[in-house]
Design a protein around this motif. Structure first.
Motif, mmCIF file in Angstrom:
data_model
loop_
_atom_site.group_PDB
_atom_site.id
_atom_site.type_symbol
_atom_site.label_atom_id
_atom_site.label_comp_id
_atom_site.label_asym_id
_atom_site.label_seq_id
_atom_site.Cartn_x
_atom_site.Cartn_y
_atom_site.Cartn_z
ATOM 1 N N ARG A 193 3.451 12.000 -17.998
ATOM 2 C CA ARG A 193 4.227 11.741 -16.889
ATOM 3 C C ARG A 193 3.970 12.205 -15.840
ATOM 4 N N LEU A 194 4.024 11.613 -14.721
ATOM 5 C CA LEU A 194 3.865 11.958 -13.464
ATOM 6 C C LEU A 194 4.950 12.758 -12.676
ATOM 7 N N THR A 195 4.445 13.748 -12.015
ATOM 8 C CA THR A 195 5.453 14.674 -11.397
ATOM 9 C C THR A 195 5.997 13.897 -10.206
ATOM 10 N N PRO A 196 6.985 14.409 -9.625
ATOM 11 C CA PRO A 196 7.624 13.784 -8.254
ATOM 12 C C PRO A 196 6.782 13.788 -7.411
ATOM 13 N N GLU A 197 5.908 14.772 -7.187
ATOM 14 C CA GLU A 197 4.990 14.901 -6.239
ATOM 15 C C GLU A 197 3.826 13.666 -6.293
ATOM 16 N N GLN A 198 3.509 13.668 -7.447
ATOM 17 C CA GLN A 198 2.281 12.578 -7.828
ATOM 18 C C GLN A 198 2.820 11.399 -7.472
ATOM 19 N N CYS A 199 4.209 10.962 -7.731
ATOM 20 C CA CYS A 199 4.786 9.652 -7.528
ATOM 21 C C CYS A 199 4.870 9.462 -6.071
ATOM 22 N N PHE A 200 5.194 10.464 -5.223
ATOM 23 C CA PHE A 200 5.405 10.602 -3.799
ATOM 24 C C PHE A 200 3.933 9.952 -3.283
ATOM 25 N N GLN A 201 2.902 10.800 -3.595
ATOM 26 C CA GLN A 201 1.496 10.450 -3.247
ATOM 27 C C GLN A 201 1.166 9.090 -3.600
ATOM 28 N N ILE A 202 1.402 8.369 -4.825
ATOM 29 C CA ILE A 202 1.190 7.181 -4.917
ATOM 30 C C ILE A 202 1.872 6.151 -3.885
ATOM 31 N N VAL A 203 3.182 6.462 -3.637
ATOM 32 C CA VAL A 203 3.933 5.357 -2.788
ATOM 33 C C VAL A 203 3.292 5.836 -1.304
ATOM 34 N N GLN A 204 3.006 7.011 -0.855
ATOM 35 C CA GLN A 204 2.342 7.062 0.295
ATOM 36 C C GLN A 204 1.204 6.380 0.448
ATOM 37 N N PHE A 205 0.144 6.267 -0.538
ATOM 38 C CA PHE A 205 -1.119 5.936 -0.652
ATOM 39 C C PHE A 205 -0.782 4.197 -0.150
ATOM 40 N N TYR A 206 -0.021 3.592 -1.045
ATOM 41 C CA TYR A 206 0.508 2.306 -0.896
ATOM 42 C C TYR A 206 0.779 1.842 0.483
ATOM 43 N N PHE A 207 1.855 2.734 0.970
ATOM 44 C CA PHE A 207 2.282 2.504 2.525
ATOM 45 C C PHE A 207 1.386 2.626 3.390
ATOM 46 N N GLU A 208 0.171 3.641 3.462
ATOM 47 C CA GLU A 208 -0.998 3.747 4.421
ATOM 48 C C GLU A 208 -1.921 2.699 4.381
ATOM 49 N N ASN A 209 -2.309 2.130 3.093
ATOM 50 C CA ASN A 209 -3.003 1.115 2.880
ATOM 51 C C ASN A 209 -2.663 -0.389 2.750
ATOM 52 N N ASN A 210 -1.657 -0.440 2.552
ATOM 53 C CA ASN A 210 -1.230 -1.959 2.437
ATOM 54 C C ASN A 210 0.149 -2.173 3.555
ATOM 55 N N GLY A 211 0.470 -1.228 4.487
ATOM 56 C CA GLY A 211 1.562 -1.546 5.346
ATOM 57 C C GLY A 211 2.791 -1.568 4.831
ATOM 58 N N ARG A 212 3.793 -1.477 5.501
ATOM 59 C CA ARG A 212 5.276 -1.461 4.874
ATOM 60 C C ARG A 212 5.640 -2.579 3.854
ATOM 61 N N ASP A 213 5.082 -3.624 3.824
ATOM 62 C CA ASP A 213 5.308 -4.826 3.256
ATOM 63 C C ASP A 213 4.736 -4.940 1.746
ATOM 64 N N PHE A 214 4.139 -3.652 1.424
ATOM 65 C CA PHE A 214 3.333 -3.822 0.098
ATOM 66 C C PHE A 214 4.408 -4.233 -1.142
ATOM 67 N N HIS A 215 5.381 -4.030 -1.140
ATOM 68 C CA HIS A 215 6.500 -4.329 -2.331
ATOM 69 C C HIS A 215 6.424 -5.740 -2.338
ATOM 70 N N LYS A 216 5.994 -6.521 -1.419
ATOM 71 C CA LYS A 216 6.222 -8.006 -1.517
ATOM 72 C C LYS A 216 5.067 -8.715 -2.032
ATOM 73 N N ARG A 217 4.043 -7.834 -2.462
ATOM 74 C CA ARG A 217 2.663 -8.206 -3.190
ATOM 75 C C ARG A 217 2.846 -8.012 -4.547
#
Length: 84
Positions: A3-27
């Motif tokens: 299982r991912l720790t809360p810190e790892q989950c945050f890092q994954i979301v942060q990576f997507y925001f930084e690399n795909n912009g704020r609309d990554f959820h639309k993809r």
């Protein structure tokens, strides 16, 4: 699988925001397919039927019964549906 720790989950979301912009959820796409057999067969791995009738009754079926496959994708832009 661990299982991912809360810190790892945050890092994954942060990576997507930084690399795909704020609309990554639309993809993000969610897809699935289902098979519907035209002879009444039900795949017991995907469906449970509760009945008072005897479930051990032997029913002969053809080797390759006719079936309809439905495939669906859900995403921010809408729903895609295909029947085969």
């Amino acid at each position: 699988m661990n299982r991912l720790t809360p810190e790892q989950c945050f890092q994954i979301v942060q990576f997507y925001f930084e690399n795909n912009g704020r609309d990554f959820h639309k993809r993000i796409l969610f897809s699935d397919e289902a098979h519907f057999w035209l002879n009444g067969y039900v795949n017991k791995q995907n469906c449970r039927i509760w009945s008072e009738a005897n479930p051990q009754v032997y029913v002969e079926t053809p080797l390759h019964p006719e079936k309809l496959t439905v495939w669906c994708v859900l995403w921010a832009g809408g729903i895609l549906l295909q029947k085969r």
